[in-house]
Motif scaffolding. Sequence first.
Motif, PDB file in Angstrom:
ATOM      1  N   PHE A 119       0.899  -1.519   0.198  1.00 57.44           N
ATOM      2  CA  PHE A 119       0.221  -0.240  -0.204  1.00 57.44           C
ATOM      3  C   PHE A 119       0.391   1.422  -0.009  1.00 57.44           C
ATOM      4  O   PHE A 119       1.872   1.142   0.034  1.00 57.44           O
ATOM      5  CB  PHE A 119      -1.555  -0.042   0.517  1.00 57.44           C
ATOM      6  CG  PHE A 119      -1.378  -1.601   1.792  1.00 57.44           C
ATOM      7  CD1 PHE A 119      -3.038  -1.249   0.796  1.00 57.44           C
ATOM      8  CD2 PHE A 119      -1.789  -2.165   2.289  1.00 57.44           C
ATOM      9  CE1 PHE A 119      -3.859  -2.828   0.664  1.00 57.44           C
ATOM     10  CE2 PHE A 119      -2.358  -3.473   2.042  1.00 57.44           C
ATOM     11  CZ  PHE A 119      -3.129  -3.737   1.163  1.00 57.44           C
ATOM     12  N   LYS A 120       0.014   2.453  -0.358  1.00 64.03           N
ATOM     13  CA  LYS A 120       1.186   3.525  -0.882  1.00 64.03           C
ATOM     14  C   LYS A 120       0.285   5.021  -0.170  1.00 64.03           C
ATOM     15  O   LYS A 120      -0.899   4.239  -0.463  1.00 64.03           O
ATOM     16  CB  LYS A 120       1.429   3.650  -2.215  1.00 64.03           C
ATOM     17  CG  LYS A 120       0.961   4.273  -2.713  1.00 64.03           C
ATOM     18  CD  LYS A 120       1.094   4.038  -4.579  1.00 64.03           C
ATOM     19  CE  LYS A 120       0.165   4.126  -5.418  1.00 64.03           C
ATOM     20  NZ  LYS A 120      -1.029   3.368  -5.754  1.00 64.03           N
ATOM     21  N   VAL A 121       0.486   5.686   0.093  1.00 64.03           N
ATOM     22  CA  VAL A 121      -0.182   7.276   0.411  1.00 64.03           C
ATOM     23  C   VAL A 121      -1.634   7.696  -0.566  1.00 64.03           C
ATOM     24  O   VAL A 121      -1.093   7.367  -1.424  1.00 64.03           O
ATOM     25  CB  VAL A 121       0.553   7.821   1.517  1.00 64.03           C
ATOM     26  CG1 VAL A 121      -0.317   9.125   1.223  1.00 64.03           C
ATOM     27  CG2 VAL A 121       1.741   7.556   2.356  1.00 64.03           C
ATOM     28  N   GLY A 122      -2.364   7.637   0.357  1.00 65.61           N
ATOM     29  CA  GLY A 122      -3.373   7.668  -1.210  1.00 65.61           C
ATOM     30  C   GLY A 122      -4.504   6.703  -1.657  1.00 65.61           C
ATOM     31  O   GLY A 122      -5.228   7.080  -1.755  1.00 65.61           O
ATOM     32  N   ASP A 123      -3.501   5.503  -1.101  1.00 66.07           N
ATOM     33  CA  ASP A 123      -4.614   4.187  -1.607  1.00 66.07           C
ATOM     34  C   ASP A 123      -5.433   4.381  -0.617  1.00 66.07           C
ATOM     35  O   ASP A 123      -5.834   4.853   0.589  1.00 66.07           O
ATOM     36  CB  ASP A 123      -3.628   3.053  -1.242  1.00 66.07           C
ATOM     37  CG  ASP A 123      -3.108   3.018  -2.253  1.00 66.07           C
ATOM     38  OD1 ASP A 123      -3.353   3.215  -3.283  1.00 66.07           O
ATOM     39  OD2 ASP A 123      -1.985   1.603  -1.914  1.00 66.07           O
ATOM     40  N   HIS A 124      -6.959   4.067  -1.716  1.00 66.78           N
ATOM     41  CA  HIS A 124      -8.764   3.725  -1.370  1.00 66.78           C
ATOM     42  C   HIS A 124      -8.193   2.214  -0.695  1.00 66.78           C
ATOM     43  O   HIS A 124      -7.796   1.590  -1.294  1.00 66.78           O
ATOM     44  CB  HIS A 124      -9.953   4.764  -1.652  1.00 66.78           C
ATOM     45  CG  HIS A 124      -9.373   5.629  -2.525  1.00 66.78           C
ATOM     46  ND1 HIS A 124     -11.131   6.206  -2.899  1.00 66.78           N
ATOM     47  CD2 HIS A 124      -9.017   6.477  -1.806  1.00 66.78           C
ATOM     48  CE1 HIS A 124     -10.742   8.011  -2.685  1.00 66.78           C
ATOM     49  NE2 HIS A 124      -9.642   7.952  -2.612  1.00 66.78           N
ATOM     50  N   SER A 160      -7.430  -3.883   1.920  1.00 69.83           N
ATOM     51  CA  SER A 160      -8.145  -4.216   1.090  1.00 69.83           C
ATOM     52  C   SER A 160      -7.815  -3.333   0.228  1.00 69.83           C
ATOM     53  O   SER A 160      -8.257  -2.187   0.817  1.00 69.83           O
ATOM     54  CB  SER A 160      -9.078  -4.991   0.463  1.00 69.83           C
ATOM     55  OG  SER A 160      -9.336  -6.656   1.343  1.00 69.83           O
ATOM     56  N   ILE A 161      -7.504  -2.782  -1.002  1.00 68.78           N
ATOM     57  CA  ILE A 161      -7.884  -2.274  -2.193  1.00 68.78           C
ATOM     58  C   ILE A 161      -8.727  -2.151  -2.363  1.00 68.78           C
ATOM     59  O   ILE A 161      -9.981  -2.348  -2.521  1.00 68.78           O
ATOM     60  CB  ILE A 161      -6.701  -1.697  -3.056  1.00 68.78           C
ATOM     61  CG1 ILE A 161      -5.853  -2.325  -2.780  1.00 68.78           C
ATOM     62  CG2 ILE A 161      -7.452  -1.176  -4.321  1.00 68.78           C
ATOM     63  CD1 ILE A 161      -4.625  -0.675  -2.456  1.00 68.78           C
ATOM     64  N   VAL A 162      -9.097  -0.441  -2.371  1.00 68.16           N
ATOM     65  CA  VAL A 162     -11.019  -0.079  -2.936  1.00 68.16           C
ATOM     66  C   VAL A 162     -10.345   0.641  -3.584  1.00 68.16           C
ATOM     67  O   VAL A 162      -9.844   1.630  -4.488  1.00 68.16           O
ATOM     68  CB  VAL A 162     -11.862   0.703  -2.132  1.00 68.16           C
ATOM     69  CG1 VAL A 162     -12.982   1.061  -2.662  1.00 68.16           C
ATOM     70  CG2 VAL A 162     -12.314  -0.489  -0.661  1.00 68.16           C
ATOM     71  N   PRO A 163     -11.430   0.553  -5.090  1.00 65.98           N
ATOM     72  CA  PRO A 163     -10.660   1.143  -6.471  1.00 65.98           C
ATOM     73  C   PRO A 163     -11.146   2.475  -6.373  1.00 65.98           C
ATOM     74  O   PRO A 163     -12.647   2.864  -5.438  1.00 65.98           O
ATOM     75  CB  PRO A 163     -12.366   0.550  -7.599  1.00 65.98           C
ATOM     76  CG  PRO A 163     -12.215  -1.011  -7.155  1.00 65.98           C
ATOM     77  CD  PRO A 163     -12.195  -0.344  -5.327  1.00 65.98           C
ATOM     78  N   LYS A 164     -10.545   3.467  -6.684  1.00 62.59           N
ATOM     79  CA  LYS A 164     -11.248   5.000  -6.337  1.00 62.59           C
ATOM     80  C   LYS A 164     -11.827   5.103  -6.665  1.00 62.59           C
ATOM     81  O   LYS A 164     -12.591   6.156  -6.402  1.00 62.59           O
ATOM     82  CB  LYS A 164      -9.954   5.691  -6.666  1.00 62.59           C
ATOM     83  CG  LYS A 164      -8.298   6.019  -5.918  1.00 62.59           C
ATOM     84  CD  LYS A 164      -7.489   6.690  -6.580  1.00 62.59           C
ATOM     85  CE  LYS A 164      -6.031   6.795  -5.328  1.00 62.59           C
ATOM     86  NZ  LYS A 164      -5.303   7.559  -4.937  1.00 62.59           N
ATOM     87  N   GLU A 165     -12.863   4.350  -8.000  1.00 65.31           N
ATOM     88  CA  GLU A 165     -13.790   5.297  -8.913  1.00 65.31           C
ATOM     89  C   GLU A 165     -15.043   4.945  -7.457  1.00 65.31           C
ATOM     90  O   GLU A 165     -15.748   5.597  -7.273  1.00 65.31           O
ATOM     91  CB  GLU A 165     -13.821   4.460  -9.763  1.00 65.31           C
ATOM     92  CG  GLU A 165     -13.175   4.974 -10.963  1.00 65.31           C
ATOM     93  CD  GLU A 165     -12.496   4.084 -10.368  1.00 65.31           C
ATOM     94  OE1 GLU A 165     -10.811   3.833 -12.120  1.00 65.31           O
ATOM     95  OE2 GLU A 165     -12.053   3.544 -10.227  1.00 65.31           O
ATOM     96  N   MET A 166     -15.056   3.849  -6.552  1.00 68.13           N
ATOM     97  CA  MET A 166     -16.224   3.380  -5.277  1.00 68.13           C
ATOM     98  C   MET A 166     -16.270   4.701  -4.780  1.00 68.13           C
ATOM     99  O   MET A 166     -15.252   5.139  -3.726  1.00 68.13           O
ATOM    100  CB  MET A 166     -15.944   2.084  -5.532  1.00 68.13           C
ATOM    101  CG  MET A 166     -16.222   1.434  -6.338  1.00 68.13           C
ATOM    102  SD  MET A 166     -15.900  -0.412  -4.839  1.00 68.13           S
ATOM    103  CE  MET A 166     -16.742  -0.099  -4.057  1.00 68.13           C
TER     104      MET A 166
END
Length: 753
Positions: A80-85, A135-141
């Motif tokens: 993960f990185k800063v800014g990830d949803h 878990s990653i959440v798509p930024k479109e969501m």
Amino acid sequence: MSSSSKTMKCGRITAVGKTEYAEVPIPEIKPGHVLVKVVAAGICHTDKMVINGYCQVFPRIPGHEIAGVAVEIGQGVSKFKVGDHVGAGWFGGQCGECDKCRENYWMECRSSKGLGCDLDGGFAEYCLVPQNALSIVPKEMDLHEASPLFCAGVTVFNSFRRQNIKVGSRVAVQGLGGLGHLAVQFCKKLGYHVTVLSSGSVKEQLAKDLGADDYFNTSNEDWTEKAQKLGGFKCILVTAPNASVIPNLINALGSDGKLVLLAAVDPFPLNSLQLLIGNKSVVGFSSGDSRDASDTVQFYHLNHVKTMYEKVPLEKAFESLDNISKAKFRYVISFDYDVKQSSDFAYREGVLEIKSKNESDNNVGHSIRVVLSFPSNQTSGEIVLNTSHVLDTFKPSLAIIVGTCSGYKDNETPISRGDIIVAQSAFNYQTGINTNDGLQFTLNDCIQANKSLLSALKLTDHSKSDWIKYPSIEVSTTYKREWLLRAFFEYQDHKDNLAKSVWLKDQGFDIKKTPARNTVVQEMFGKQYNNEKDKLVKDGLLEEDENGIPNISDKGFEKIEILLNRYGDYPYNLFKEIKPNIHFGQFGCGSALEQQYEVVNKKRISLAFKQCREKSNGIIAIDRDTHAFYLTTSNYKEISFISIKSVLDYADGDTNQNNNYIDYCNQLSSSLALHTIKSHSFENIDIKTIHNCIPPLPKNVIDRKSSDNKEYIQLISDSFKSKSNSVTISSLISGMGGVGKSTLAKQFAFHCI
């Protein structure tokens, strides 16, 4: 960490059955952990169990349906990185060494800890989460939509897919609440015949709207017989368990049928013959780990499942938990950023004064508060977040997004650069969906514009409208620079006899003077003349002799001759010479292929547009943001919304952009937006006092300046500061969602201050 404060607000458990709201230190980052700025936290019935005794360590922050943004990364975190949803549920990570982990039962890890029970959870502005629990959440969501997926969503999706039921079988969902409404959609999208089991008929229409094929009212005594006549159900997901209904649910199972319990239930009578006859079974299932949550989120996103939820503030979290049975589906705590303090959310507000209808009367008829917002970038995720912030903060009655688009040149009704296209509807285009045939392109999720506003725009006689006259604040810097280059060219090309230059005469030049002292030049540039001249020198189009006198260079001659051959009498003032038309049509929206082209018959064709047209012949333009804007605003039923875009280039050929058009197109789209505001029917409300708040400027402001060398956005700020700190209004708010265009700010500064 980006937060300037060292404390956060939270709701926490202080003893068994005791809760409080408090301000506590923000958790310090640890190796292997991610600090999450919580945007949304779902409220689950399990939280009640945690408060009432399941948790024995205090104080403890509950909440295990967490969705937010990674703001700080611990040592050793690589995923993960800063800014990830990101999102997290009950699963708080695994050791990877115990017998359960080696057998791949991560949820049963001997060292596992539950978020919101053994570890502080999501009822807080920040949450520290182990990386293997995320878990990653798509930024479109929408993160508010995503948060319930990390318990309610993963529980129903993961439990059902692991029952290995044959696709196409008849299955049932008992209960239609927080878990049930998701279960119906998941089962249907996975390819099953879905029946909803619920007492009464109140929820029957809702069940059908969610995709259910049948609805059985379990208050009727014969419903199990009806089920058996159809062969029974291969699986029943019990989302609202009640001990008294279990025997009837077992009776409704078919051969090899499975009754899957998804929540704790009181002891119930069980007749073993019910199970023996037909090889039936009763199964318990407890949610899923971070891998299962990721699968759930991805399936949800790709198959357009919809979470139904109701936002509540943190201060009502425990009250909502006490009333959880009254929630239509899911209560979600909303931690929307304080937009008035966030430099990432830049906005401006002012007053647009509308004169009375009597043209001879100069009195102001009424005033409208106008809010402009400038997202930091144009990804669909940013547009969704930014638009939500605008609508939630200012609660407008009208929302407009403006900017530019790529149009369809060969449309049945010819579309020209500078024309306006109003989006009747917007499709979302996606790429990168893995199939057996490789990565595939899809076009889906069509959202309609606001019908009443669209009809009003269509009925307007735009030939008699004054909106085309609005873009007259100042010609673009590109036009001025090319105009200056043409002036030098004409002087140099006709230096022996300036009277031969028709262009100089038409432009009002006194041919007895040099351009530097000509009044026409001074009127055009004011104090910026030397700046523009220096830029031409820097670009190699002008060169100064030993006396400091500028002369056009060979490169400059070559450029101006090319422009003259291409455009004829060039440059020309777009604001005076082009008469834009208005078109209405469908938009294809996304960014995956926006900058990719293929050359066909010497034309650069946008791949995104080509594939959109293959899916729908009605698409006449593409852009990045209209679909995301429509997707967000359509959830606010009381708000009218529209997307107004000016054609900057052609998606089906001639995609080369001319900077002269960028300023022009943005002014045109914002001009029609201003006209729409002026002609909109706002309801009158009581006079209010609005205190103007000038936040920091956007981080990436486009550097366009007025003739006195001041940025337009700064001019807005200065104008507010020079006036009273409050204004009175007598109309509902009008919100304009912008796309970071300084041109929009220019229009706003000119007309609204």
